[in-house]
Design an enzyme around this catalytic site. Structure first.
Site, PDB file in Angstrom:
ATOM      1  N   GLY A  11      -0.221 -10.721 -11.953  1.00  0.00           N
ATOM      2  CA  GLY A  11      -1.040  -9.982 -11.688  1.00  0.00           C
ATOM      3  C   GLY A  11      -0.781  -8.513 -11.593  1.00  0.00           C
ATOM      4  O   GLY A  11       0.187  -8.273 -12.225  1.00  0.00           O
ATOM      5  N   LYS A 215       1.423   2.609   7.419  1.00  0.00           N
ATOM      6  CA  LYS A 215       0.344   2.003   6.325  1.00  0.00           C
ATOM      7  C   LYS A 215      -0.745   1.537   6.626  1.00  0.00           C
ATOM      8  O   LYS A 215      -1.299   1.417   5.903  1.00  0.00           O
ATOM      9  CB  LYS A 215       1.836   1.344   4.736  1.00  0.00           C
ATOM     10  CG  LYS A 215       1.499   1.238   3.818  1.00  0.00           C
ATOM     11  CD  LYS A 215       0.794  -0.186   3.772  1.00  0.00           C
ATOM     12  CE  LYS A 215      -0.142  -0.079   2.151  1.00  0.00           C
ATOM     13  NZ  LYS A 215      -0.516  -1.400   2.196  1.00  0.00           N
TER      14      LYS A 215
END
Length: 389
Positions: A11, A215
């Site tokens: 992907g 994050k």
């Protein structure tokens, strides 16, 4: 013999981030996937482009030196490639790890190389490599006698990745548009006695947890908050949502709450965290990304789960006696992401809200218990959403 990486998942993150950085570090990349059309495209196309989009403009990298194998039809070939590779990575989604584990386990068991292979899951989930390793080390896949010596054949390292992949042009083919900024941090402690693979893009660290949580609780919390508020208020893209002064302030408020946790838990400086927050909001405000709010908001069940971007930090803050008002607002907006027909989890969330009472929703979706300090606050949010307010 040259360096070789095997990567599961062809992907956009696989082609546009992991493989891009591997090829730029002089690795041959072997893509592994089960999508017939994608594998055929990769096999028939000798190169593709990765266009990095930043506030300063665009930069195009041409990616070649790769091959592709369909693991559905050529599993033995995949086993052989992994058995002779330097590193195996994946970007398949956390729920797919259990399906790729058997072939990786076979390959590790068949490995004859003197140096163990590095196994690094590049997923948007905390400690995804540990999850993958737990499947690989299952007695059904790796017998006890082989498990005792698995360190001689493989080393498993958690990672944290950060790079925004916007919606792609419909006729892009294999070409990928991706933001210029990236962060790829990997735990180096499993490689202390054998040395880690040399990949220029990776920042190798001794303690990954602060990077993962900073994050997740900044980039992912902020990005999703903008998307869910934007969706409810009829905005098309994340940058359009953040052009709305009120939504922008709400995102800042959410990240002020998560920053309080990050600064106190991981001893990251207040000024450093504020600079990080400002940089993240600037990144996700970039109109060149054309980041559709429904794309960013997809999979609300995962995003509302116990260790994810909203409930995770809110739970810890509530246990500390700190306020979580802005996060509760974002949680409410996420629970309203129930009308996106093309997103399976959006449809499932609508069904759960219809079939279960508020307590059942909080326990099954958010993984909270009545003894958790956050529980009654999220219960009120769900009751409000179910009441149509």
């Amino acid at each position: 013999m040259g360096k070789k990486a095997v990567h599961f998942g062809g992907g956009n993150i696989g082609r546009g981030f992991v493989a891009e950085k591997m090829v730029l570090s002089n690795f041959e990349v072997v893509f592994v996937d089960v999508m017939d059309k994608l594998i055929e495209q990769l096999q028939q196309t000798p190169q593709y482009t990765v266009t990095e989009i930043g506030t300063e403009g665009e930069k195009v990298n041409t990616i070649s030196n790769y091959r592709a194998i369909n693991s559905k039809t050529h599993e033995a070939d995949v086993v052989q490639e992994i058995a002779t590779a330097d590193i195996v990575t994946c970007a398949v989604g956390p729920n797919i790890l259990k399906f790729i584990a058997p072939v990786i386990a076979k390959a590790i068991d068949a490995r004859k190389e003197s140096k163990p292979i590095a196994v690094v899951a590049c997923e948007n989930a905390i400690n995804a490599t540990d999850t993958l390793a737990s499947f690989i080390k299952d007695p059904k896949l790796t017998p006890a006698d082989r498990l005792a010596t698995i360190d001689q054949r493989a080393r498993f390292a958690n990672s944290a990745i950060d790079r925004i992949v916007p919606g792609q042009d419909p006729d892009a083919g294999l070409n990928v548009k991706i933001e210029t900024f990236y962060e790829w941090v990997v735990d180096k402690t499993p490689f202390k006695d054998v040395g880690h693979p040399e990949i220029h893009a990776i920042h190798w660290v001794d303690d990954l947890t602060p990077y993962i949580e900073r994050k997740l609780f900044t980039v992912n919390t902020g990005h999703a908050t903008a998307a869910y508020y934007g969706h409810v208020r009829g905005k098309k893209t994340v940058d359009e949502a953040l052009d709305d002064k009120e939504i922008r302030e709400i995102v800042h408020d959410c990240l002020a709450e998560t920053s309080h946790l990050i600064v106190n838990k991981h001893r990251i400086g207040k000024h450093e965290q504020k600079e990080y927050v400002d940089k993240i909001i600037k990144r996700i405000s970039n109109p060149m990304l054309k980041d559709i709010v429904e794309r960013v908001g997809r999979a609300p069940l995962r995003k509302l789960s116990r260790k994810e971007r909203f409930i995770g930090p809110a739970h810890e803050l509530a246990e500390m006696g700190e306020k979580v008002d802005a996060l509760l607002g974002a949680i409410e907006m996420a629970f309203k992401f129930t009308d996106v027909a093309e997103d399976e989890e959006s449809v499932q969330l609508a069904q759960i809200l219809k079939e279960k009472d508020a307590k059942g929703v909080v326990e099954s979706v958010c993984g909270l218990k009545e003894s958790d300090k956050l529980y009654p606050q999220v219960l009120k949010v769900v009751e409000k959403v179910q009441g149509g307010k």
